[in-house]
Design an enzyme around this catalytic site. Structure first.
Site, PDB file in Angstrom:
ATOM      1  CB  CYS A  47      -0.941  -0.058   1.277  1.00  0.00           C
ATOM      2  SG  CYS A  47      -2.031   1.522   1.562  1.00  0.00           S
TER       3      CYS A  47
ATOM      4  CG  ASP B 218      -2.565  -3.839  -0.373  1.00  0.00           C
ATOM      5  OD1 ASP B 218      -3.083  -3.903   0.775  1.00  0.00           O
ATOM      6  OD2 ASP B 218      -2.179  -2.810  -0.825  1.00  0.00           O
TER       7      ASP B 218
END
Length: 104
Positions: free
Chosen positions: A18, A25
């Site tokens: 992120c 992620d």
């Protein structure tokens, strides 16, 4: 070359970072394409996808960048990429992008 074939590739090990929080992620990536003259080589694809592990990129941009890069690599008749991230913050998202070659 005599018959159109659709190839489906998927992994549930896609990882990026992120760009705002720096947290990882995780997601599932599916690639479906109808090749023209070139195919995606699986080992190269794996290394390409692994390169995203340290990239700060949002899901929508990741899906579009992957599609753009893979279309440039093999020039298929058509291709679709689906990036399905694990739920974070209580919201689940999937991004689907597609390419269709223009007929000349």
């Amino acid at each position: 070359p005599e018959q159109e074939s659709e190839i489906a590739l998927d992994t549930d090990e896609f990882t990026a970072v992120c760009p705002w929080t720096g947290l990882p992620d995780f997601g599932a990536l599916t690639i479906r394409y109808v090749p023209d003259m070139k195919l995606l080589e699986l080992k190269s694809l794996k290394y390409y996808l692994l390169s995203y592990r340290q990239v700060g990129i949002v899901q929508e941009h990741a899906a579009n960048r992957i599609l753009k890069d893979l279309v440039a690599a093999c020039r298929p008749h058509r291709m679709a990429v689906s990036l399905d991230y694990k739920t974070r913050g209580g919201i689940h998202t999937t991004v689907d992008v597609a390419y269709q070659a223009t007929e000349v």
